[in-house]
Design a protein around this motif. Structure first.
Motif, PDB file in Angstrom:
ATOM      1  N   VAL A 150     -12.487   3.405  -5.018  1.00 32.82           N
ATOM      2  CA  VAL A 150     -11.195   2.869  -5.394  1.00 32.82           C
ATOM      3  C   VAL A 150     -11.549   2.243  -6.948  1.00 32.82           C
ATOM      4  CG1 VAL A 150      -9.360   1.084  -5.140  1.00 32.82           C
ATOM      5  CG2 VAL A 150     -10.403   1.971  -3.162  1.00 32.82           C
ATOM      6  N   SER A 151     -11.042   3.353  -7.877  1.00 37.27           N
ATOM      7  CA  SER A 151     -11.665   3.152  -9.352  1.00 37.27           C
ATOM      8  C   SER A 151     -10.123   3.087 -10.413  1.00 37.27           C
ATOM      9  CB  SER A 151     -12.704   4.022  -9.590  1.00 37.27           C
ATOM     10  OG  SER A 151     -11.852   5.354  -9.845  1.00 37.27           O
ATOM     11  N   PRO A 152     -10.373   2.849 -11.548  1.00 36.77           N
ATOM     12  CA  PRO A 152      -9.211   2.937 -12.691  1.00 36.77           C
ATOM     13  C   PRO A 152      -9.190   4.482 -12.863  1.00 36.77           C
ATOM     14  CG  PRO A 152     -10.765   1.330 -13.232  1.00 36.77           C
ATOM     15  CD  PRO A 152     -11.204   1.974 -12.245  1.00 36.77           C
ATOM     16  N   ILE A 153     -10.047   5.406 -12.620  1.00 33.46           N
ATOM     17  CA  ILE A 153      -9.924   6.831 -12.627  1.00 33.46           C
ATOM     18  C   ILE A 153      -9.778   7.652 -11.592  1.00 33.46           C
ATOM     19  CG2 ILE A 153     -11.129   6.960 -14.877  1.00 33.46           C
ATOM     20  CD1 ILE A 153     -13.415   8.268 -13.251  1.00 33.46           C
ATOM     21  N   PRO A 174      -3.254  -1.189  -0.828  1.00 33.03           N
ATOM     22  CA  PRO A 174      -4.201  -1.730   0.221  1.00 33.03           C
ATOM     23  C   PRO A 174      -3.846  -1.535   1.578  1.00 33.03           C
ATOM     24  CG  PRO A 174      -3.367  -3.636  -0.690  1.00 33.03           C
ATOM     25  CD  PRO A 174      -2.964  -2.626  -1.711  1.00 33.03           C
ATOM     26  N   GLU A 175      -2.687  -1.403   1.873  1.00 31.48           N
ATOM     27  CA  GLU A 175      -2.170  -1.288   3.392  1.00 31.48           C
ATOM     28  C   GLU A 175      -2.320  -0.017   3.762  1.00 31.48           C
ATOM     29  OE1 GLU A 175       1.489  -0.813   0.637  1.00 31.48           O
ATOM     30  OE2 GLU A 175      -0.261  -2.276   0.820  1.00 31.48           O
ATOM     31  N   ILE A 176      -2.502   1.038   2.957  1.00 26.43           N
ATOM     32  CA  ILE A 176      -2.783   2.458   3.084  1.00 26.43           C
ATOM     33  C   ILE A 176      -4.041   2.703   3.710  1.00 26.43           C
ATOM     34  CG2 ILE A 176      -2.978   4.555   2.466  1.00 26.43           C
ATOM     35  CD1 ILE A 176      -0.732   4.331   0.631  1.00 26.43           C
ATOM     36  N   HIS A 177      -5.094   1.781   3.170  1.00 25.54           N
ATOM     37  CA  HIS A 177      -6.372   1.981   3.544  1.00 25.54           C
ATOM     38  C   HIS A 177      -6.903   0.972   4.783  1.00 25.54           C
ATOM     39  CE1 HIS A 177      -7.036   3.996  -0.434  1.00 25.54           C
ATOM     40  NE2 HIS A 177      -6.065   3.354  -0.910  1.00 25.54           N
ATOM     41  N   LEU A 207      -4.604  -9.077   5.050  1.00 28.89           N
ATOM     42  CA  LEU A 207      -4.175  -8.926   3.544  1.00 28.89           C
ATOM     43  C   LEU A 207      -3.708 -10.428   2.853  1.00 28.89           C
ATOM     44  CD1 LEU A 207      -2.300  -5.736   3.220  1.00 28.89           C
ATOM     45  CD2 LEU A 207      -4.228  -6.182   2.167  1.00 28.89           C
ATOM     46  N   LYS A 208      -3.152 -11.099   3.544  1.00 25.69           N
ATOM     47  CA  LYS A 208      -2.564 -12.449   2.995  1.00 25.69           C
ATOM     48  C   LYS A 208      -3.771 -13.272   2.776  1.00 25.69           C
ATOM     49  CE  LYS A 208      -2.032 -14.443   7.647  1.00 25.69           C
ATOM     50  NZ  LYS A 208      -1.011 -15.064   8.665  1.00 25.69           N
ATOM     51  N   SER A 236     -13.433   1.209   3.966  1.00 24.22           N
ATOM     52  CA  SER A 236     -12.672   1.819   4.913  1.00 24.22           C
ATOM     53  C   SER A 236     -12.638   3.339   4.793  1.00 24.22           C
ATOM     54  CB  SER A 236     -11.287   1.134   5.044  1.00 24.22           C
ATOM     55  OG  SER A 236     -11.069   0.067   5.677  1.00 24.22           O
ATOM     56  N   ASP A 237     -12.390   3.576   3.503  1.00 20.29           N
ATOM     57  CA  ASP A 237     -12.233   5.158   3.148  1.00 20.29           C
ATOM     58  C   ASP A 237     -13.812   5.763   3.292  1.00 20.29           C
ATOM     59  OD1 ASP A 237      -9.773   4.670   2.351  1.00 20.29           O
ATOM     60  OD2 ASP A 237      -9.866   4.776   0.308  1.00 20.29           O
ATOM     61  N   ALA A 238     -14.730   4.878   3.104  1.00 18.70           N
ATOM     62  CA  ALA A 238     -16.301   5.468   3.310  1.00 18.70           C
ATOM     63  C   ALA A 238     -16.566   5.861   4.812  1.00 18.70           C
ATOM     64  CB  ALA A 238     -17.170   4.578   2.840  1.00 18.70           C
ATOM     65  N   VAL A 239     -16.097   4.836   5.617  1.00 13.47           N
ATOM     66  CA  VAL A 239     -16.217   5.125   6.977  1.00 13.47           C
ATOM     67  C   VAL A 239     -15.586   6.202   7.515  1.00 13.47           C
ATOM     68  CG1 VAL A 239     -16.010   3.941   9.381  1.00 13.47           C
ATOM     69  CG2 VAL A 239     -16.845   2.639   7.427  1.00 13.47           C
TER      70      VAL A 239
END
Length: 429
Positions: A17-20, A62-65, A72-73, A87-90
């Motif tokens: 998750v990055s600026p690019i 973030p709710e997508i991931h 989240l709260k 979560s994306d890595a897993v």
């Protein structure tokens, strides 16, 4: 082959998750096209800040991931970035429930200082204000009740690792590394030790940081060497003669790090093998080293090279710390010349903070992701804004366009302002 008689450790999943770019495909595509994530700060007014540029993660939801969206709260921006990357890595590693024994599944994650935001305390502060003064006695008398009981959970640096372990039922070893820029590589080193001694089969490793908040930006404008350039296209210029400071950013990257045999048994796609890791610290400064020395970085790289059983000519590229400050880049270059002699001018070097700025623990993780992907795609990314070589650095900086990776190894290094350094060497597999 290095490590052939020992437990081998591999990377089988990546999340970024990055600026690019969010996700490894967008991230790598934008690196290859030379797209910078540095722009004018948008999140809040910046008129009073000397440095008005930043590298922000845009369109982040973030709710997508996340699986457990109810948490989240109690997640700060830093935590959201880190847990989303994990979560994306897993997912990328193909790990679903039942694939890994929970008791042999651990987390080692890097994080930094997570400041509160002013709006979280504004009501409490108002109740202590009287006639333009702050009445401290009122804080304990009743104002504490104005702060949500779970407020502290948003600021603790160990919370990314906690949330990640809950999210993925990782019941094994769990630890947080808070060593600024070097955190991600130190977390990887810790995970590798656990795997090699047979304590776990699989680890989630990474780091996260967001410097994009009023408190951190104001503080770092006072104490850090930030670029005053107002052109986002050229502001961050690692190893360039005309660099004048770094740019703050935010982001996270995470990795599934796994015992090679375990990965093969479950049919995992393997990105790279970790063949060398090292760490070192500068120790006591001397009066003749420009207030910083390179001892820690030299020791870290020596250790990693020895473990990997490589010589300088066997490095495909170095993914440099490349902070884009005068002193940091010179100290780093000096370390390479001490280590490699004439070979320091031959080894391809890339500096990716030119794309996404500097964000402590998180930037080290995102840089590591780029090196792993470079092995996958056989290309060393170009450094942006490298126009006039600094004669005090004298390095083979890849610029202009990506360069083919002729040797399937890569070294990623990180160094903190306090002299803690780490180096990781990976090999395509």
């Amino acid at each position: 082959m290095a490590g052939s008689n020992q437990t081998r450790v591999v990377i089988s999943g990546i999340g970024v998750v990055s600026p690019i770019g969010i996700g490894i495909d967008a991230f790598w595509r934008n690196i290859c096209s030379g797209k910078s994530g540095i722009d004018r700060l948008q999140t809040f007014p910046n008129g009073n800040l000397p440095s008005k540029l930043a590298a922000e993660v845009k369109d982040f939801q973030p709710e997508i991931h996340l699986y457990n969206k109810k948490f989240l709260k109690v997640m700060s921006r830093d935590i959201q970035l880190g847990v989303s990357a994990a979560s994306d890595a897993v997912r990328n590693a193909g790990i679903k429930e039942g694939v890994v024994d929970p008791e042999r599944f651990g987390v080692s994650f890097g994080a930094g200082h997570i400041p509160t935001t002013p709006d979280e305390l504004v009501e409490a502060v108002k109740h202590c204000a009287e006639h333009d003064t702050f009445e401290i006695t009122r804080w304990g008398e009743g104002v504490m009740g104005q702060i949500t009981p779970l407020w502290m959970l948003r600021q603790l640096p160990n919370m990314p690792a906690c949330h990640i372990s809950i999210e993925h039922n990782a019941q094994g070893p769990n630890n947080t590394i808070t060593s600024q820029d070097s955190s991600a590589l130190l977390a990887l080193s810790e995970a590798m030790r656990w795997i090699k001694r047979g304590a776990v089969d699989c680890m989630i490793v990474g780091a996260c940081t967001s410097n994009i908040n009023p408190v951190d930006l104001s503080r770092k404008n006072l104490i850090d060497l930030l670029s005053r350039d107002e052109d986002p296209k050229r502001a961050c210029r690692p190893f360039d003669r005309d660099r004048d400071g770094t740019i703050l950013g935010e982001g996270a990257a995470a990795f599934v790090v796994e015992n090679y045999d375990h990965a093969v048994r479950r049919g995992a796609e393997i990105y790279a093998e970790v063949i060398g890791l090292g760490a070192g610290c500068d120790g006591r400064a001397s009066s003749d080293n420009n207030h910083q020395n390179d001892t820690g970085l030299v020791r870290a790289i020596e250790s990693a090279m020895r473990q990997a059983n490589l010589n300088p000519g066997q490095l495909g590229h170095i993914n440099a710390h490349g902070k884009s400050t005068k002193i940091d880049d010179q100290v780093e270059a000096r370390a390479y010349h001490r280590l490699f002699g004439d070979d320091a001018t031959k080894i391809p070097i890339t500096a990716l903070k030119s794309y996404f700025g500097h964000f402590d623990a998180g930037s080290g993780a995102v840089e590591l992701a780029a090196s792993i992907l470079s092995l996958r795609h056989n290309a060393t990314p170009a450094t942006l804004n490298y126009e006039t070589p600094d004669p005090l650095c004298n390095l083979n900086v890849v610029h202009g366009e990506a360069r083919p990776l002729s040797i399937p190894t890569a070294m990623s290094v990180s160094r903190t302002a306090f002299g803690q350094s780490a180096a990781a060497i990976l090999r395509a597999i």
